[in-house]
Design an enzyme around this catalytic site. Structure first.
Site, PDB file in Angstrom:
ATOM      1  N   GLU A 110       9.022  -4.818  10.492  1.00 58.45           N
ATOM      2  CA  GLU A 110       7.861  -4.349  11.262  1.00 58.45           C
ATOM      3  C   GLU A 110       6.557  -4.787  10.593  1.00 58.45           C
ATOM      4  OE1 GLU A 110       8.358  -0.124  11.078  1.00 58.45           O
ATOM      5  OE2 GLU A 110      10.403  -0.220  11.854  1.00 58.45           O
ATOM      6  N   LYS A 112       3.141  -4.047   8.668  1.00 62.60           N
ATOM      7  CA  LYS A 112       2.649  -2.978   7.805  1.00 62.60           C
ATOM      8  C   LYS A 112       1.197  -2.720   8.200  1.00 62.60           C
ATOM      9  CE  LYS A 112       2.654  -1.332   3.061  1.00 62.60           C
ATOM     10  NZ  LYS A 112       1.432  -0.590   3.177  1.00 62.60           N
ATOM     11  N   ASP A 114      -2.440  -1.326   8.271  1.00 62.03           N
ATOM     12  CA  ASP A 114      -3.305  -0.905   7.174  1.00 62.03           C
ATOM     13  C   ASP A 114      -4.209   0.229   7.665  1.00 62.03           C
ATOM     14  OD1 ASP A 114      -4.298  -0.855   4.682  1.00 62.03           O
ATOM     15  OD2 ASP A 114      -5.439  -2.711   4.823  1.00 62.03           O
ATOM     16  N   TYR A 222       6.031   4.507  13.955  1.00 58.31           N
ATOM     17  CA  TYR A 222       7.134   3.656  13.503  1.00 58.31           C
ATOM     18  C   TYR A 222       8.282   4.455  12.889  1.00 58.31           C
ATOM     19  CZ  TYR A 222       3.993   4.226   9.504  1.00 58.31           C
ATOM     20  OH  TYR A 222       3.160   4.746   8.555  1.00 58.31           O
ATOM     21  N   LYS A 310       4.128  -7.639   0.822  1.00 57.26           N
ATOM     22  CA  LYS A 310       2.676  -7.702   0.985  1.00 57.26           C
ATOM     23  C   LYS A 310       2.221  -9.152   1.100  1.00 57.26           C
ATOM     24  CE  LYS A 310       0.375  -4.246  -0.691  1.00 57.26           C
ATOM     25  NZ  LYS A 310      -0.417  -3.129  -0.258  1.00 57.26           N
ATOM     26  N   CYS A 404     -36.164 -16.915 -14.199  1.00 54.19           N
ATOM     27  CA  CYS A 404     -35.731 -15.909 -13.219  1.00 54.19           C
ATOM     28  C   CYS A 404     -36.416 -16.189 -11.880  1.00 54.19           C
ATOM     29  CB  CYS A 404     -36.094 -14.514 -13.725  1.00 54.19           C
ATOM     30  SG  CYS A 404     -35.860 -13.236 -12.477  1.00 54.19           S
ATOM     31  N   CYS A 407     -39.120 -13.258 -11.196  1.00 50.29           N
ATOM     32  CA  CYS A 407     -40.327 -12.962 -11.973  1.00 50.29           C
ATOM     33  C   CYS A 407     -40.771 -14.140 -12.842  1.00 50.29           C
ATOM     34  CB  CYS A 407     -40.099 -11.726 -12.847  1.00 50.29           C
ATOM     35  SG  CYS A 407     -38.926 -12.032 -14.184  1.00 50.29           S
ATOM     36  N   CYS A 422     -32.034 -11.964 -17.362  1.00 48.73           N
ATOM     37  CA  CYS A 422     -33.484 -11.894 -17.324  1.00 48.73           C
ATOM     38  C   CYS A 422     -33.847 -10.693 -18.198  1.00 48.73           C
ATOM     39  CB  CYS A 422     -33.973 -11.667 -15.885  1.00 48.73           C
ATOM     40  SG  CYS A 422     -35.722 -11.247 -15.823  1.00 48.73           S
ATOM     41  N   CYS A 427     -39.349  -6.974 -14.576  1.00 46.82           N
ATOM     42  CA  CYS A 427     -38.883  -7.809 -13.454  1.00 46.82           C
ATOM     43  C   CYS A 427     -38.656  -6.915 -12.231  1.00 46.82           C
ATOM     44  CB  CYS A 427     -37.590  -8.529 -13.827  1.00 46.82           C
ATOM     45  SG  CYS A 427     -36.894  -9.449 -12.440  1.00 46.82           S
TER      46      CYS A 427
HETATM   47  S1  IVH Z   1       7.635   3.281   6.880  1.00 46.43           S
HETATM   48  C1  IVH Z   1       8.802   5.394   3.064  1.00 46.43           C
HETATM   49  N1  IVH Z   1       6.562   1.485   8.402  1.00 46.43           N
HETATM   50  O1  IVH Z   1       2.631   2.001   4.438  1.00 46.43           O
HETATM   51  C2  IVH Z   1       7.524   5.376   3.778  1.00 46.43           C
HETATM   52  N2  IVH Z   1       5.199   2.521   6.764  1.00 46.43           N
HETATM   53  O2  IVH Z   1       2.805   1.732   1.551  1.00 46.43           O
HETATM   54  C3  IVH Z   1       7.795   5.266   5.223  1.00 46.43           C
HETATM   55  N3  IVH Z   1       2.868   1.771   6.787  1.00 46.43           N
HETATM   56  O3  IVH Z   1       2.594   5.437   3.722  1.00 46.43           O
HETATM   57  C4  IVH Z   1       6.821   4.466   5.885  1.00 46.43           C
HETATM   58  N4  IVH Z   1       3.074   0.366   8.446  1.00 46.43           N
HETATM   59  O4  IVH Z   1       1.308   4.636   5.772  1.00 46.43           O
HETATM   60  C5  IVH Z   1       6.368   2.342   7.399  1.00 46.43           C
HETATM   61  N5  IVH Z   1       5.741  -0.109   9.851  1.00 46.43           N
HETATM   62  C6  IVH Z   1       5.537   0.743   8.860  1.00 46.43           C
HETATM   63  C7  IVH Z   1       4.283   0.902   8.237  1.00 46.43           C
HETATM   64  C8  IVH Z   1       4.153   1.806   7.185  1.00 46.43           C
HETATM   65  C9  IVH Z   1       2.244   0.890   7.562  1.00 46.43           C
HETATM   66  C10 IVH Z   1       2.232   2.513   5.672  1.00 46.43           C
HETATM   67  C11 IVH Z   1       2.536   3.983   5.635  1.00 46.43           C
HETATM   68  C12 IVH Z   1       3.075   4.242   4.249  1.00 46.43           C
HETATM   69  C13 IVH Z   1       2.551   3.056   3.498  1.00 46.43           C
HETATM   70  C14 IVH Z   1       3.366   2.761   2.274  1.00 46.43           C
END
Ligand code: IVH
Length: 668
Positions: A110, A112, A114, A222, A310, A404, A407, A422, A427
């Protein structure tokens, strides 16, 4: 309006919500939507018994409900361990295979998101509670705020709704909305958010849920709190969707059987990343079969069956238009590249730091060069490398000017540092930077004084020294065209409120050479008042943790200089009296042994800030009114707590009265 019309109106509103959020294709304006919403609200006010529980008016919760109580998670909210390379993903796969004694494991992959993790509980299909992740065990109850998200159903749909159900997901702010809000903030002189995640977090903390609604946050689910009844993760996502909860769109999840398939998915997503309407920082790889996932257990606070991969920071090409010099509060000169505006990780980049002359020479960076820029998290973007093949023939190597630019004083190489400084005490740019630092979060923490506002005040010669700040008045500010009545009130109020910072922040704000946060904290522990340092000898300073020769000399010089002492005395006469470190105040502070309850919306403080002020004066903050409570601090539109406090004979303080109390302390 008849009931049938009302029902139609509610349906119509839900339809517009869907167009707006699910299809991103609204057919009416926000204004028209609000008019319809108000009609529904009016009917509901007159006929409370006939309210449709799905009515979108329910999203505009009473702001008074928004106090954030801590609640325990019924199932802890865990975090994820991270991987950063294909090798590390392979190690994860190997580990899982070994522990499950099985090959060919299926993974649900999936995006991730932010944003901010939330858990939303539905009982018999009705939304009853929403919590932030908090520390994983306890979260903040943000039910009223979450209810304002138009894409979040208040009731689940479908036939197979569990009796008690907890959906987990991420609240986020779409990038476009983030940029709009930052623009608005800039116009109002408010500090900018560094990224959409911070903006989402800040928005969820707002006390007034109507304001939260205006932020237009979104949510995506999710996962679930308890796995009971579900076989695998992809089925969980489907079920969430069937119940009407927003989930990842097609193409944003995949079932993968091995490393290659996972990397292919990661690649596809990386290529789409710049065009996604929200920020992601990687992908999440989850063992799809939930029984297997469960059996793998946990390490620390992370499940063994899931891992994050990541993404390394995004890079983009841009062209250097000029190299300018920035001057910091200590006089250090930093070269900065002015770039062709370039979209990177969801925001437009116009500048990148070049660090110092050596770095520029090492990478051979020249004006006119095409460069690769990169942004990691919320740090300032940097130049990674030069695309030499695109260099214009006229580009010449860059070298640091001798004087600078602000000044004209000569610039000096600092001994033992690559930095150039500087050294001119007068200044103007250094003075400006010292003021910017003084009011910043690390210093006196005055939120309504962003860099641009300080600069305006500086240019208007209204703010040239620390004490000047406290002499600003409505009249003097009104003369500046950029200041509206509301922003003047906000500014003056936030200056007033910040007159009693903890001692360490005051020490830091003064900008004493070589005194950083750690030293400031260590110093503050040894004194009650700033003046205590005047009589200290070098040995006394050297006895403080982390203070060496250089710092001790600098402290000695600073505190013995008459001009510095005079400035501190002037600040004190203007009411700037830092608080002695925590602990001593519990017994002797203004609010020692006093307890407070907060209600209503306060104009000058968030709840957190009000709590900080009370606690820093030795008081405590309680969540409910009882006879034992000393004060009720009541903001605008106080609720039932007000009535209860009155009945119980608790002293009720208005925000103004609370201010007065604090002011008296400042003078004493
Ligand atoms: S599963 C075990 N799925 O990432 C934690 N987390 O770094 C279960 N997050 O606290 C989370 N997208 O806030 C899961 N598709 C995704 C996610 C996701 C973002 C975040 C979530 C978690 C953090 C961990």
């Amino acid at each position: 309006m008849k009931e049938a019309e009302y029902k139609k109106l509610v349906k119509n509103l839900i339809y517009h919500d869907e167009l707006y959020y699910e299809k991103a294709d609204p057919v009416i304006s926000d204004y028209e939507y609000d008019l319809l919403l108000r009609q529904a609200a009016e009917f509901e006010r007159l006929h409370p018994g006939k309210i449709d529980p799905n009515s979108p008016t329910n999203r505009i919760a009473d702001p008074l409900d928004a106090g954030f109580q801590k609640k325990a998670h019924r199932t802890p909210m865990l975090s994820l361990s991270n991987t950063y390379s294909p090798e590390e993903i392979q190690e994860f796969i190997d580990r899982v295979e070994k522990l499950l004694s099985k090959k060919e494991i299926l993974f649900h992959v999936e995006l991730k998101m932010d944003g901010i993790a939330v858990s939303v509980r539905y009982v018999r299909g009705r939304l009853v509670c929403a919590l932030t992740r908090g520390n994983g065990e306890w979260g903040d109850d943000i039910t009223s705020n979450l209810k304002t998200l138009r894409s979040l159903p208040l009731s689940l749909k479908g036939e197979e709704i569990p009796e008690d159900f907890e959906a987990r997901g991420e609240v986020y702010l779409p990038i476009q909305r983030f940029e709009e809000l930052n623009q608005e903030r800039e116009e109002k002189g408010l500090p900018q958010w560094a990224n959409p995640r911070n903006a989402a977090a800040g928005s969820l903390k707002l006390l007034d849920s109507r304001e939260v609604r205006a932020r237009k946050l979104k949510v995506l689910f999710y996962g679930v709190g308890q796995f009971a009844g579900f076989k695998n993760q992809h089925e969980v996502c489907l079920s969430l969707q069937k119940m009407g909860l927003p989930v990842a769109e097609k193409g944003h999840t995949a079932l993968c059987r091995n490393l290659q398939e996972i990397l292919d998915f990661a690649d596809t997503i990386q290529n789409k990343r710049a065009h996604l309407p929200f920020e992601i920082d990687g992908i999440v790889i989850k063992v799809d079969a939930l029984e297997e996932h469960q059996s793998l257990g946990m390490t620390g606070k992370s499940p063994r069956g899931s891992v994050a991969y990541k993404f390394t920071p995004e890079q983009e090409k841009s062209v250097i238009r000029a190299i300018i010099l920035q001057l910091g509060r200590t006089g250090i000169v930093t070269p900065v590249a002015e770039l062709e505006p370039t979209l990177l990780s969801g925001s437009t980049i116009t500048r990148a730091t070049l660090h110092n002359q050596e770095e520029i020479a090492r990478k051979d960076i020249r004006v006119g060069d095409t460069v690769l820029i990169e942004k990691g998290g919320d740090v300032i973007p940097k130049v990674v490398s030069v695309v030499k093949s695109a260099r214009p023939p006229c580009a010449t190597p860059w070298s640091m000017p001798d004087t600078c630019p602000f000044c004209n004083a000569p610039l000096f190489d600092s001994v033992g540092e690559v930095a150039v400084r500087c050294m001119n005490e007068a200044c103007p740019q250094v003075s400006l930077q010292r003021l910017i630092f003084y009011v910043s979060k690390q210093g006196m923490d005055i939120p309504f004084l962003g860099e641009k506002v300080v600069q305006r005040l500086f240019e208007a010669e209204l703010f040239r020294s620390f004490p000047d700040l406290y002499r600003l008045s409505k009249e003097s500010l009104q003369r500046l065209p950029q200041f509206q009545e509301k922003s003047i009130a906000n500014l003056l109020c936030s200056i007033e409120k910040a007159k009693q910072p903890p001692l360490y922040r005051f020490i830091l704000a003064l900008g004493i050479k070589y005194v950083g946060k750690q030293t400031a904290r260590a110093l503050a522990k040894t004194a009650e008042r700033i003046e205590d340092f005047y009589t200290m000898q070098k040995e006394d300073f050297l006895a403080i943790e982390g203070v060496g020769e250089k710092v001790a000399d600098s402290l000695l010089t600073f505190f013995s200089q008459e001009s510095n002492r005079a400035e501190i005395a002037e600040l004190a006469s203007l009411g700037v009296v830092p608080l002695p470190p925590h602990g001593s105040n519990e017994q002797t502070g203004l609010f020692a042994k006093k307890s407070f309850v907060l209600t209503g919306s306060l104009e000058g403080y968030t709840r957190e800030e009000a709590r900080e002020v009370i606690e820093s004066h030795g008081g405590t903050v309680k969540s409910s009114v009882s006879k034992k409570v000393d004060y009720l601090l009541a903001g605008k539109d106080p609720g039932s707590k007000w009535e209860k406090a009155r009945k119980q004979g608790v002293t009720i303080l208005s925000e103004e009265e609370f201010h007065q109390l604090l002011k008296q302390k400042g003078k004493s």
